[in-house]
Design an enzyme around this catalytic site. Structure first.
Site, PDB file in Angstrom:
ATOM      1  CB  THR A   1      54.268  47.510  21.960  1.00  0.00           C
ATOM      2  OG1 THR A   1      53.859  46.269  22.529  1.00  0.00           O
ATOM      3  CG2 THR A   1      53.058  48.280  21.494  1.00  0.00           C
ATOM      4  CB  VAL A   2      57.428  51.478  21.567  1.00  0.00           C
ATOM      5  CG1 VAL A   2      57.842  52.848  21.023  1.00  0.00           C
ATOM      6  CG2 VAL A   2      56.305  51.630  22.573  1.00  0.00           C
TER       7      VAL A   2
ATOM      8  CB  VAL B   1      66.088  64.427   7.679  1.00  0.00           C
ATOM      9  CG1 VAL B   1      67.541  64.444   8.148  1.00  0.00           C
ATOM     10  CG2 VAL B   1      65.204  63.854   8.776  1.00  0.00           C
TER      11      VAL B   1
ATOM     12  N   GLY C   1      52.317  59.363  25.150  1.00  0.00           N
ATOM     13  CA  GLY C   1      52.346  58.586  23.896  1.00  0.00           C
ATOM     14  C   GLY C   1      52.648  59.471  22.695  1.00  0.00           C
TER      15      GLY C   1
ATOM     16  CB  ILE D   1      50.384  64.109  23.363  1.00  0.00           C
ATOM     17  CG1 ILE D   1      49.105  63.307  23.485  1.00  0.00           C
ATOM     18  CG2 ILE D   1      50.106  65.598  23.510  1.00  0.00           C
ATOM     19  CD1 ILE D   1      48.419  63.470  24.840  1.00  0.00           C
TER      20      ILE D   1
ATOM     21  N   GLY E   1      48.131  46.645  23.246  1.00  0.00           N
ATOM     22  CA  GLY E   1      49.477  47.237  23.329  1.00  0.00           C
ATOM     23  C   GLY E   1      49.506  48.526  24.134  1.00  0.00           C
TER      24      GLY E   1
ATOM     25  CE  LYS F   1      53.407  57.715  30.491  1.00  0.00           C
ATOM     26  NZ  LYS F   1      52.211  56.949  30.115  1.00  0.00           N
TER      27      LYS F   1
ATOM     28  N   GLY G   1      49.975  52.963  22.685  1.00  0.00           N
ATOM     29  CA  GLY G   1      49.786  52.248  21.424  1.00  0.00           C
ATOM     30  C   GLY G   1      51.021  52.366  20.558  1.00  0.00           C
TER      31      GLY G   1
END
Ligand code: HSE
Length: 399
Positions: A11-12, A31, A129, A131, A182, A200, A297
């Site tokens: 998913t990630v 960059v 996630g 944030i 997800g 967390k 997500g």
């Protein structure tokens, strides 16, 4: 051209690949140099997927390729992820990970290796996630003594609690939906039993205190015992049920807990619904801060991972120091934590008042129980008083 490798195309990881390829132009501008994905490591094959051209099955290819300077770890789990991340850092590559299990358990050690090898180990996506919370804690509230860091730290459980309260939806069906979207872990027990929130809050507390907070030391309760009746009582007192991770720091003592709380309308976390997460930070100078966004997500989490990749790309050959000492920080006893409680009991009012004194009674739909709100009590005071009545259930309250 800076070469990146991604470990894990779930998913990630697939989200990271998408962000790096679809937003390549904007990332290059920020960059000052282009980034390109040289390898994606996964055990599986993905026939027809654009990732096929860079897909590999052998980790050593990445470890031994001096062209790869940044590695993204999105495999999850502890054992293999730890081995691979450590080897990448030792090989002089910076690492960005979304893996909270890895960061909570090995963060201090991996940061030390990164420092020794003059690379960076970053983990913005490991909490909340999408944030931005790790970098603000490390870079922005640095003049302050942090007195509290608390929040809704799990998207899956917030999604489930919101849908149960709003639609009366079935718990098992909601877990399935959260998996399809997800949000949930491969083993959703980590979400619903509170272990994910616990890791967390342990990461946030370690960063705020600059020392290792072991998640095993944090009292943790999940949402599996929450019933429709509990949600009804929460509504009756004008609140919402939320799974909170809380760390309060007074006089150098850290009080941490993970548990479902009823939060009132005026509570800063009341309006945080669905998959959204929020982290509340109180500094002794800045006052109250709130960080809000998608807590789970693919793309929100990937965006946070890639924010680390960009930071690492801008700092090649330069370690950005992070204070997280490996020496363990002892936490205050759980019995000292204090809050109000909503209590459901089979006992009569005389017995309730003999144990708790004056309380605030709620309306009940059944003669089989009485529900009431206590005043502020420590956990140990509550346990002592609750031992004198026939308890059905209790929920902590923060209104
Ligand atoms: N399962 C986690 C959650 C994923 O629901 O919040 C993001 O860490």
């Amino acid at each position: 051209m800076i070469k990146v490798a991604i470990l894990g195309y779930g998913t990630v990881g697939s989200g990271v690949y998408k962000v790096l390829t679809e937003n390549a132009d904007i990332i290059e501008k920020r960059v000052g140099e282009a980034l390109s994905v040289k390898y994606v490591l996964d055990l599986r094959d993905f026939p027809g997927d654009p990732v096929e051209s860079v897909l590999v099955h052998d980790f050593e290819l990445i470890e031994k390729d001096p062209e790869v300077s940044i590695v993204v770890e999105t495999m999850g789990g502890l054992k293999v992820a730890y081995d691979f991340v450590k080897r990448c850092l030792l090989a002089g590559k910076s690492v960005s990970t979304s893996n909270k299990e890895l960061v909570a358990a090995k963060g201090a050690e991996l940061l030390t290796i990164a420092k020794e090898k003059n690379v960076n180990f970053m983990f913005e996506a490991s909490v909340g996630g999408g944030i931005p919370i790790i970098r603000p804690l490390l870079n922005c509230v640095t003049p302050d003594r942090i007195e509290e860091v608390s929040g809704i730290l799990n998207g899956t459980t917030n999604y489930i609690l919101t849908a149960m309260a709003e639609e009366g939806a079935d718990y098992d069906a909601l877990i399935k939906r959260a998996q399809e979207l997800g949000y949930a872990e491969r083993n959703p027990e980590a979400d619903v039993e509170g272990y994910d929130s616990c890791r967390k809050i342990a990461i946030l507390t370690s960063l705020v205190c600059g020392r290792q907070v072991d998640y095993e030391d944090i009292y943790t309760e999940g949402i599996t015992k929450i019933t429709p009746e509990d949600l009804g009582y929460a509504k009756q007192i004008g609140g919402a049920l939320r799974l909170l991770g809380i760390s309060k720091i007074h006089d150098g003592r850290v009080h941490s807990i993970v548990a479902p709380f009823i939060v009132g309308k005026n509570h800063p976390l009341y309006a945080v619904n669905d998959v959204m997460n929020a982290v509340f930070v109180k500094g002794n100078m800045v006052g109250d801060l709130m960080f809000y966004g998608s807590g789970a997500g693919s793309l929100p989490t990937a965006s946070a991972v890639v924010s680390d990749v960009i930071e690492e790309a801008k700092n090649i050959g330069k370690n950005i120091p992070v204070t997280w000492e490996a020496e363990k920080l002892p936490l205050a006893d759980k019995g000292e934590f204090s809050c109000r409680f909503l209590v459901r009991t089979k006992s009569a009012k005389e017995k309730i008042e003999a144990a708790f004194g004056t309380v605030e009674y709620l309306d009940t739909d059944t003669a089989a129980e009485i529900a009431f709100l206590t005043g502020e009590l420590t956990e140990s005071d509550f346990e002592e008083k609750a031992g004198k009545i026939e308890l059905i259930h209790r929920i902590r309250v923060s209104i």
